[in-house]
Design an enzyme around this catalytic site. Structure first.
Site: not given
Ligand SMILES: NC(=O)c1ccc[n+]([C@@H]2O[C@H](COP(=O)([O-])OP(=O)(O)OC[C@H]3O[C@@H](n4cnc5c(N)ncnc54)[C@H](O)[C@@H]3O)[C@@H](O)[C@H]2O)c1
Ligand SMILES: O=C(O)C[C@H](O)C(=O)O
Length: 330
Positions: A151, A179, A119, A12-13, A82, A10, A8
């Protein structure tokens, strides 16, 4: 040699997380996998004059397996984030399948890797990963982690407004449970060094830690959820895993693990009724060495929060397990 994969990469994270890993002296090889844009992200990062060699892969030509092969650590921030009005559970429909398929790939070509799942919904995606690994005969509970570090980072940051401590990281605050919303339980009574939160500030502080994610989702107004603070948190946890595996002692970090598979975890699982739960875990050369039973130290205020946590979390866990055991018909 330490090889770290970001699945993942490419996103935002994924991009800022990959940047932090690229400049870390602890990483020798960095492998970037995504369904889009990895050639660009890889070319960009490859110009940074740090130790780690970076390679990027797309799904074509068995790219996922090539990316994962020989991995020591795989961090997974793949999946959709989200938008305002959504819960993390609303992401299940899409992200459950993404995590399942990535973990199937890891089980096949990098079964010994430490797997760090970002994720959402983490409460369910980690049980999904565990079931996939079990089905493949490759489940090592000491090597599977849900990343709940954000957190902890939020608790450290938000409490600073009350304590006035200059360096927020000097106060260690265990945040346990899961979480999402009420399943996130900060134990301010267990902070080290001890802190005094006036009762009239405790509700708001606790609520802000539990719903910190919503604060960012709202501010981003449709453009996603926390990415930069998450990249920091994901990197901080990945670094701790690598340091512990390399032999550094005394590293303890809250993380969401399969309790019955970690020393000291069975009694916590019995007390909480949850097999997956985040508690401070001592990290060692083999991964999760010991789960600390901090649940039993919670005060009455925190015990009430924990009751709400248990009921929400149990449902999230069984939803993840069921998804793999009895897959939904297409
Ligand atoms: N655990 C935590 O504390 C926490 C915090 C923030 C976000 N998140 C979660 O992290 C995830 C990613 O967030 P984001 O803001 O980076 O989203 P994003 O949409 O910016 O990036 C997600 C990336 O995943 C890629 N992707 C999709 N399907 C894929 C696959 N099958 N194989 C490989 N890559 C794939 C997309 O192309 C994209 O580049 C979300 O589910 C979000 O809720 C978790
Ligand atoms: O809030 C979200 O959906 C992303 C992540 O789990 C967070 O805690 O920031």
């Amino acid at each position: 040699m330490v090889k770290v994969v970001v699945a993942g990469a490419s996103g935002g994270i994924g991009q800022p997380l990959s940047l932090l890993l690229k400049i870390s002296p602890l990483v020798d090889e960095l492998s970037l996998y995504d369904v889009v844009n990895t050639p660009g992200v890889t070319a960009d990062l490859s110009h940074i004059s740090s130790v780690a060699q970076v390679q990027g892969f797309l799904p074509a030509d068995d790219g996922m397996k090539k990316a994962f092969k020989g991995a020591d650590v795989v961090v997974i921030p793949a999946g959709i984030p989200r938008k305002p009005g959504m819960t993390r559970d609303d992401l299940f429909k899409i992200n459950a399948g993404i995590v399942r398929d990535l973990v199937k790939g890891i089980a096949e070509v990098a079964p010994d890797a430490y797997i760090l799942i970002i994720s959402n919904p983490v409460n369910s995606t980690v049980p999904i990963a565990a079931e996939v690994l079990k089905a493949a005969g490759k489940f090592n509970p000491k090597k599977l982690f849900g990343v709940t570090t954000l957190d902890v980072v939020r608790a450290e940051t938000f409490v600073q407004g009350i304590t006035g401590e200059k360096d927020p990281q000097k106060t260690v605050i265990p945040v346990i449970g899961g979480h999402s919303g009420e399943t996130i339980v900060p134990l301010f009574s267990q902070a080290k060094p001890a802190i005094n939160i006036p009762q009239d500030k405790l509700d708001a502080l606790t609520n802000r830690v539990q719903f910190g994610g919503d604060e960012v989702v709202k501010a981003k107004d449709g453009a996603g959820s926390a990415t930069l603070s998450m990249a920091y948190a994901g990197f901080r946890f990945a670094e701790k895993i690598i340091k512990a595996v390399k032999g550094e002692k005394g590293i303890v970090e809250p993380t969401y693990v399969y309790l019955p598979g970690v020393e000291g975890g069975k009694e916590i699982a019995e007390a909480t009724g949850c097999d997956f739960f985040s508690v401070p875990v001592e990290l060692g050369t083999e991964g999760a060495a010991k789960a600390h039973n901090i649940v039993s130290s919670a005060n009455d205020y925190e015990k009430k929060l924990l009751e709400a946590c248990y009921s929400g979390l149990k449902g999230n866990i069984s939803k993840g397990v069921e998804f793999v055991k009895n897959p939904p018909s297409k």
